[in-house]
Write an enzyme that holds these catalytic residues in place. Structure first.
Site, PDB file in Angstrom:
ATOM      1  N   GLY A  16      32.371  49.138  35.575  1.00  0.00           N
ATOM      2  CA  GLY A  16      33.277  49.557  36.633  1.00  0.00           C
ATOM      3  C   GLY A  16      34.196  50.676  36.198  1.00  0.00           C
ATOM      4  CB  SER A  18      32.892  55.220  38.503  1.00  0.00           C
ATOM      5  OG  SER A  18      33.126  54.163  39.421  1.00  0.00           O
ATOM      6  N   GLY A  20      39.792  54.004  38.673  1.00  0.00           N
ATOM      7  CA  GLY A  20      40.798  52.968  38.526  1.00  0.00           C
ATOM      8  C   GLY A  20      41.041  52.500  37.108  1.00  0.00           C
ATOM      9  N   GLY A  22      39.165  50.731  35.064  1.00  0.00           N
ATOM     10  CA  GLY A  22      38.055  50.947  34.137  1.00  0.00           C
ATOM     11  C   GLY A  22      38.046  52.351  33.578  1.00  0.00           C
ATOM     12  CE1 TYR A 167      38.905  39.200  43.528  1.00  0.00           C
ATOM     13  CE2 TYR A 167      41.080  38.189  43.563  1.00  0.00           C
ATOM     14  CZ  TYR A 167      40.213  39.148  43.069  1.00  0.00           C
ATOM     15  OH  TYR A 167      40.645  40.040  42.119  1.00  0.00           O
TER      16      TYR A 167
END
Length: 275
Positions: A16, A18, A20, A22, A167
């Site tokens: 992840g 790409s 934010g 990450g 969630y």
């Protein structure tokens, strides 16, 4: 074996990455001269979300690291295995897995389609486990191997379960994985820990949090700096912990968190699962 002072020449496999948090973790490691695998789904620009694996790789290299952009859907076991094989062929090893990829849908049970439930379980719990399973044989040969999961501390208070049960189950599944993997691979010297932000972070997910404004958030840099501080610790003695970003930075001697605020001086909103 002593822990390294920085991440120079270490290889991080970041899911992840790409955009934010990450991407921020990847770029922070790159500032040390690390090798970073950008393992994420977005190859082409998304109409509503910024960043691709290629723009993240460019940011890593601009920061001083070496990047390998690999399209990976963590739900796809074969894609994960191929990405790990490419990592080994390119960099010769894996020193850390950062399991950051996530899916979120904050709604009650009747407002959560089954396909959204399945997506969160597949990305958050299963995806993190699949990536750990693929990386661990190589991590066990590293000098200071870490697995870091973006997972919260487990609280059984109903207020964290009732509003968005699906969630929460998926995130607590990651948290249970931290406890289990830390115990299972303790003798192998692999440090397995969780990291969670104390306040809401200004990422694309903020729009899903009702009533939260960007000025009530901190930037992803605070999580990136905290992740860095964990990944340079001695993995053999740092394992099984549920860290908050504030806690880790305080232990590293960082007392002024003002620079991380989107708008210094504004009231900050606590993140989910933070008491």
């Amino acid at each position: 074996m002593p822990s390294p002072a920085d991440l120079r020449d270490r290889t991080l496999f970041v899911t992840g990455a790409s955009r934010g948090i990450g991407e921020a973790i990847a770029v922070r490691a790159a500032a040390d001269g690390a090798n970073v695998v950008i393992a994420a789904k977005t190859e082409s620009p998304h109409p509503k979300l910024p960043g691709t694996i290629h723009t993240a790789a460019e940011a890593v290299e601009a920061a001083g690291g070496r990047a390998l952009a690999v399209p990976v859907d963590v739900r796809d076991e074969e894609a994960v295995e191929r990405a790990v094989e490419r990592t080994m062929a390119t960099f010769g090893g894996i020193d850390a897995l950062v399991a950051n990829a996530g899916a979120i849908h904050l709604a009650g049970t009747l407002e959560t389609p089954v396909k959204r439930y399945d997506l969160m379980q597949d990305v958050n719990v299963r995806g993190a486990w699949v990536c750990a399973r693929a990386c661990l044989p190589h991590l066990m040969r590293a000098e200071n191997p870490h697995v870091l999961m973006m997972a919260p501390p487990i609280s059984l208070e109903p207020r964290w379960l009732a509003p968005h049960l699906a969630y929460t189950i998926s995130k607590y599944g990651m948290s249970l994985s931290v406890i289990g993997l830390a115990a299972e691979f303790r003798e192998a010297g692999v440090g397995v820990n969780a990291l969670w932000p104390r306040t809401v972070i200004a990422t694309s997910a903020v729009r899903l949090l009702e009533g939260v404004e960007p000025e009530e958030c901190r930037t992803p840099a605070i999580v990136a700096d905290a992740a860095h501080a964990i990944l340079v610790r001695d993995a053999a003695t740092c394992t099984g912990n549920f860290f908050s970003d504030e806690e880790v930075l305080a232990e590293a001697g960082v007392t002024d968190l003002t620079p991380y605020a989107v708008e210094p001086g504004s009231r900050l909103r606590p993140d989910l699962y933070v008491e």
